[in-house]
Motif scaffolding. Structure first.
Motif, PDB file in Angstrom:
ATOM      1  N   SER A 194       0.809  -1.222   0.000  1.00 41.23           N
ATOM      2  CA  SER A 194       0.000   0.000   0.000  1.00 41.23           C
ATOM      3  C   SER A 194       0.838   1.266   0.000  1.00 41.23           C
ATOM      4  CB  SER A 194      -0.950  -0.004   1.203  1.00 41.23           C
ATOM      5  OG  SER A 194      -0.209  -0.040   2.405  1.00 41.23           O
ATOM      6  N   THR A 195       2.099   1.185   0.414  1.00 41.79           N
ATOM      7  CA  THR A 195       2.935   2.385   0.497  1.00 41.79           C
ATOM      8  C   THR A 195       4.024   2.434  -0.568  1.00 41.79           C
ATOM      9  OG1 THR A 195       4.388   1.261   2.067  1.00 41.79           O
ATOM     10  CG2 THR A 195       2.585   2.573   2.990  1.00 41.79           C
ATOM     11  N   ASP A 196       4.044   1.490  -1.481  1.00 46.75           N
ATOM     12  CA  ASP A 196       5.102   1.405  -2.488  1.00 46.75           C
ATOM     13  C   ASP A 196       4.734   2.221  -3.730  1.00 46.75           C
ATOM     14  OD1 ASP A 196       7.440   0.248  -3.850  1.00 46.75           O
ATOM     15  OD2 ASP A 196       5.939  -0.852  -5.009  1.00 46.75           O
ATOM     16  N   PRO A 197       5.610   3.123  -4.184  1.00 47.30           N
ATOM     17  CA  PRO A 197       5.282   3.949  -5.349  1.00 47.30           C
ATOM     18  C   PRO A 197       5.129   3.153  -6.648  1.00 47.30           C
ATOM     19  CG  PRO A 197       7.520   4.417  -4.569  1.00 47.30           C
ATOM     20  CD  PRO A 197       6.880   3.493  -3.578  1.00 47.30           C
ATOM     21  N   PHE A 198       5.902   2.087  -6.829  1.00 47.00           N
ATOM     22  CA  PHE A 198       5.750   1.273  -8.038  1.00 47.00           C
ATOM     23  C   PHE A 198       4.424   0.517  -8.020  1.00 47.00           C
ATOM     24  CE2 PHE A 198      10.362   1.852  -8.145  1.00 47.00           C
ATOM     25  CZ  PHE A 198      10.522   2.255  -9.472  1.00 47.00           C
ATOM     26  N   SER A 199       4.009   0.072  -6.840  1.00 42.24           N
ATOM     27  CA  SER A 199       2.708  -0.591  -6.710  1.00 42.24           C
ATOM     28  C   SER A 199       1.583   0.378  -7.050  1.00 42.24           C
ATOM     29  CB  SER A 199       2.523  -1.126  -5.286  1.00 42.24           C
ATOM     30  OG  SER A 199       3.458  -2.142  -5.006  1.00 42.24           O
ATOM     31  N   GLU A 200       1.682   1.590  -6.539  1.00 42.42           N
ATOM     32  CA  GLU A 200       0.668   2.601  -6.847  1.00 42.42           C
ATOM     33  C   GLU A 200       0.674   2.947  -8.333  1.00 42.42           C
ATOM     34  OE1 GLU A 200      -1.763   3.618  -4.802  1.00 42.42           O
ATOM     35  OE2 GLU A 200      -0.882   2.095  -3.494  1.00 42.42           O
ATOM     36  N   ARG A 201       1.858   2.992  -8.923  1.00 45.74           N
ATOM     37  CA  ARG A 201       1.961   3.330 -10.352  1.00 45.74           C
ATOM     38  C   ARG A 201       1.284   2.277 -11.225  1.00 45.74           C
ATOM     39  NH1 ARG A 201       7.427   4.424 -13.895  1.00 45.74           N
ATOM     40  NH2 ARG A 201       6.339   4.951 -15.805  1.00 45.74           N
ATOM     41  N   ILE A 202       1.542   0.990 -10.953  1.00 45.34           N
ATOM     42  CA  ILE A 202       0.938  -0.033 -11.798  1.00 45.34           C
ATOM     43  C   ILE A 202      -0.569  -0.096 -11.608  1.00 45.34           C
ATOM     44  CG2 ILE A 202       1.305  -2.017 -10.271  1.00 45.34           C
ATOM     45  CD1 ILE A 202       1.484  -1.926 -14.126  1.00 45.34           C
ATOM     46  N   LYS A 203      -1.038   0.095 -10.372  1.00 44.82           N
ATOM     47  CA  LYS A 203      -2.490   0.098 -10.154  1.00 44.82           C
ATOM     48  C   LYS A 203      -3.140   1.271 -10.883  1.00 44.82           C
ATOM     49  CE  LYS A 203      -1.943  -0.553  -5.613  1.00 44.82           C
ATOM     50  NZ  LYS A 203      -2.263  -0.732  -4.182  1.00 44.82           N
ATOM     51  N   SER A 204      -2.532   2.442 -10.823  1.00 45.63           N
ATOM     52  CA  SER A 204      -3.061   3.609 -11.544  1.00 45.63           C
ATOM     53  C   SER A 204      -3.043   3.377 -13.044  1.00 45.63           C
ATOM     54  CB  SER A 204      -2.245   4.862 -11.210  1.00 45.63           C
ATOM     55  OG  SER A 204      -2.392   5.202  -9.870  1.00 45.63           O
ATOM     56  N   PHE A 205      -1.950   2.804 -13.544  1.00 47.01           N
ATOM     57  CA  PHE A 205      -1.842   2.521 -14.979  1.00 47.01           C
ATOM     58  C   PHE A 205      -2.947   1.583 -15.436  1.00 47.01           C
ATOM     59  CE2 PHE A 205      -0.452  -0.089 -18.515  1.00 47.01           C
ATOM     60  CZ  PHE A 205      -0.090   0.865 -19.444  1.00 47.01           C
ATOM     61  N   LEU A 206      -3.152   0.497 -14.699  1.00 45.70           N
ATOM     62  CA  LEU A 206      -4.185  -0.469 -15.081  1.00 45.70           C
ATOM     63  C   LEU A 206      -5.578   0.144 -15.005  1.00 45.70           C
ATOM     64  CD1 LEU A 206      -2.755  -3.686 -13.357  1.00 45.70           C
ATOM     65  CD2 LEU A 206      -2.753  -3.139 -15.811  1.00 45.70           C
ATOM     66  N   GLU A 207      -5.834   0.951 -13.983  1.00 47.42           N
ATOM     67  CA  GLU A 207      -7.127   1.625 -13.876  1.00 47.42           C
ATOM     68  C   GLU A 207      -7.354   2.551 -15.076  1.00 47.42           C
ATOM     69  OE1 GLU A 207      -7.131   3.608 -10.109  1.00 47.42           O
ATOM     70  OE2 GLU A 207      -7.449   1.747  -8.992  1.00 47.42           O
ATOM     71  N   GLU A 208      -6.358   3.352 -15.412  1.00 48.79           N
ATOM     72  CA  GLU A 208      -6.480   4.275 -16.546  1.00 48.79           C
ATOM     73  C   GLU A 208      -6.639   3.546 -17.865  1.00 48.79           C
ATOM     74  OE1 GLU A 208      -3.100   6.900 -16.356  1.00 48.79           O
ATOM     75  OE2 GLU A 208      -3.659   7.594 -14.346  1.00 48.79           O
ATOM     76  N   ALA A 209      -6.047   2.344 -17.969  1.00 40.76           N
ATOM     77  CA  ALA A 209      -6.162   1.545 -19.185  1.00 40.76           C
ATOM     78  C   ALA A 209      -7.484   0.785 -19.247  1.00 40.76           C
ATOM     79  CB  ALA A 209      -4.991   0.566 -19.273  1.00 40.76           C
ATOM     80  N   GLY A 210      -8.264   0.836 -18.172  1.00 36.01           N
ATOM     81  CA  GLY A 210      -9.549   0.148 -18.148  1.00 36.01           C
ATOM     82  C   GLY A 210      -9.442  -1.344 -17.897  1.00 36.01           C
ATOM     83  N   VAL A 211      -8.340  -1.776 -17.322  1.00 35.80           N
ATOM     84  CA  VAL A 211      -8.136  -3.195 -17.027  1.00 35.80           C
ATOM     85  C   VAL A 211      -8.730  -3.499 -15.660  1.00 35.80           C
ATOM     86  CG1 VAL A 211      -6.402  -4.988 -16.627  1.00 35.80           C
ATOM     87  CG2 VAL A 211      -6.018  -3.267 -18.403  1.00 35.80           C
ATOM     88  N   GLU A 212      -9.601  -4.493 -15.608  1.00 32.95           N
ATOM     89  CA  GLU A 212     -10.135  -4.936 -14.319  1.00 32.95           C
ATOM     90  C   GLU A 212      -9.102  -5.830 -13.664  1.00 32.95           C
ATOM     91  OE1 GLU A 212     -14.079  -6.516 -14.249  1.00 32.95           O
ATOM     92  OE2 GLU A 212     -14.685  -5.243 -15.920  1.00 32.95           O
ATOM     93  N   PHE A 213      -8.817  -5.574 -12.400  1.00 30.68           N
ATOM     94  CA  PHE A 213      -7.818  -6.362 -11.700  1.00 30.68           C
ATOM     95  C   PHE A 213      -8.151  -6.434 -10.220  1.00 30.68           C
ATOM     96  CE2 PHE A 213      -6.421  -1.994 -11.496  1.00 30.68           C
ATOM     97  CZ  PHE A 213      -5.898  -1.846 -10.221  1.00 30.68           C
ATOM     98  N   LYS A 214      -7.550  -7.407  -9.574  1.00 31.92           N
ATOM     99  CA  LYS A 214      -7.671  -7.573  -8.127  1.00 31.92           C
ATOM    100  C   LYS A 214      -6.315  -7.223  -7.538  1.00 31.92           C
ATOM    101  CE  LYS A 214      -9.322  -9.244  -4.196  1.00 31.92           C
ATOM    102  NZ  LYS A 214     -10.404  -8.633  -3.479  1.00 31.92           N
ATOM    103  N   ALA A 215      -6.279  -6.175  -6.711  1.00 32.15           N
ATOM    104  CA  ALA A 215      -5.043  -5.771  -6.046  1.00 32.15           C
ATOM    105  C   ALA A 215      -5.040  -6.314  -4.628  1.00 32.15           C
ATOM    106  CB  ALA A 215      -4.920  -4.257  -6.036  1.00 32.15           C
ATOM    107  N   ILE A 216      -3.941  -6.911  -4.256  1.00 31.18           N
ATOM    108  CA  ILE A 216      -3.756  -7.417  -2.904  1.00 31.18           C
ATOM    109  C   ILE A 216      -2.598  -6.645  -2.295  1.00 31.18           C
ATOM    110  CG2 ILE A 216      -3.187  -9.425  -1.485  1.00 31.18           C
ATOM    111  CD1 ILE A 216      -5.883  -9.614  -2.938  1.00 31.18           C
ATOM    112  N   ASP A 217      -2.921  -5.771  -1.344  1.00 26.75           N
ATOM    113  CA  ASP A 217      -1.880  -5.058  -0.612  1.00 26.75           C
ATOM    114  C   ASP A 217      -1.395  -5.984   0.482  1.00 26.75           C
ATOM    115  OD1 ASP A 217      -1.930  -2.698  -2.107  1.00 26.75           O
ATOM    116  OD2 ASP A 217      -3.619  -1.912  -0.959  1.00 26.75           O
ATOM    117  N   VAL A 218      -0.242  -6.591   0.249  1.00 27.15           N
ATOM    118  CA  VAL A 218       0.224  -7.672   1.117  1.00 27.15           C
ATOM    119  C   VAL A 218       0.616  -7.192   2.508  1.00 27.15           C
ATOM    120  CG1 VAL A 218       0.928  -9.082  -0.830  1.00 27.15           C
ATOM    121  CG2 VAL A 218       2.591  -7.545   0.245  1.00 27.15           C
TER     122      VAL A 218
END
Length: 121
Positions: A50-74
């Motif tokens: 939840s605090t990692d910038p690369f994790s936030e970047r990929i989640k934002s990228f996928l959201e903007e691309a319209g990709v449905e995904f399940k994120a697990i903040d470990v």
């Protein structure tokens, strides 16, 4: 063509036709089961912090691309660290994020963005 030679099958990881037992000896059994459930119940899974910038970047990228995904903040998920350790044994990537499409391991943030932009996922 698969992006990574590792594919998950129930109870086993398979690499180029060889079965490699998914050991439960060092991991909470629920973590192994949770990883299997996540990969089979979702088309795209992102293991992240939840605090990692690369994790936030990929989640934002996928959201903007319209990709449905399940994120697990470990770092907040029950058995989260054990799930990452289990995945890392076979993906050989200990850092986060880890992105899976189906049972195919894609890679981290930049690998996933590159694969998406190349039309490989």
């Amino acid at each position: 063509a698969a992006l990574c030679p590792w594919r998950l099958r129930v109870g086993h990881w398979i690499r180029t036709g060889q079965r490699v037992a998914a050991s439960r000896r060092y991991f909470a059994p629920n973590a192994t089961e949770k990883l299997h459930e996540l990969l089979y119940a979702n088309d795209v899974v992102v293991l992240s912090k939840s605090t990692d910038p690369f994790s936030e970047r990929i989640k934002s990228f996928l959201e903007e691309a319209g990709v449905e995904f399940k994120a697990i903040d470990v770092d907040v998920e029950e058995f989260g660290e054990e799930i990452v350790e289990q995945a890392a044994r076979f993906t050989r990537q200990e850092s986060l994020p880890n992105v899976f499409v189906g049972d195919n391991y894609i890679g981290g943030c930049m690998d996933t963005i590159s694969a998406y932009e190349a039309g490989e996922m």
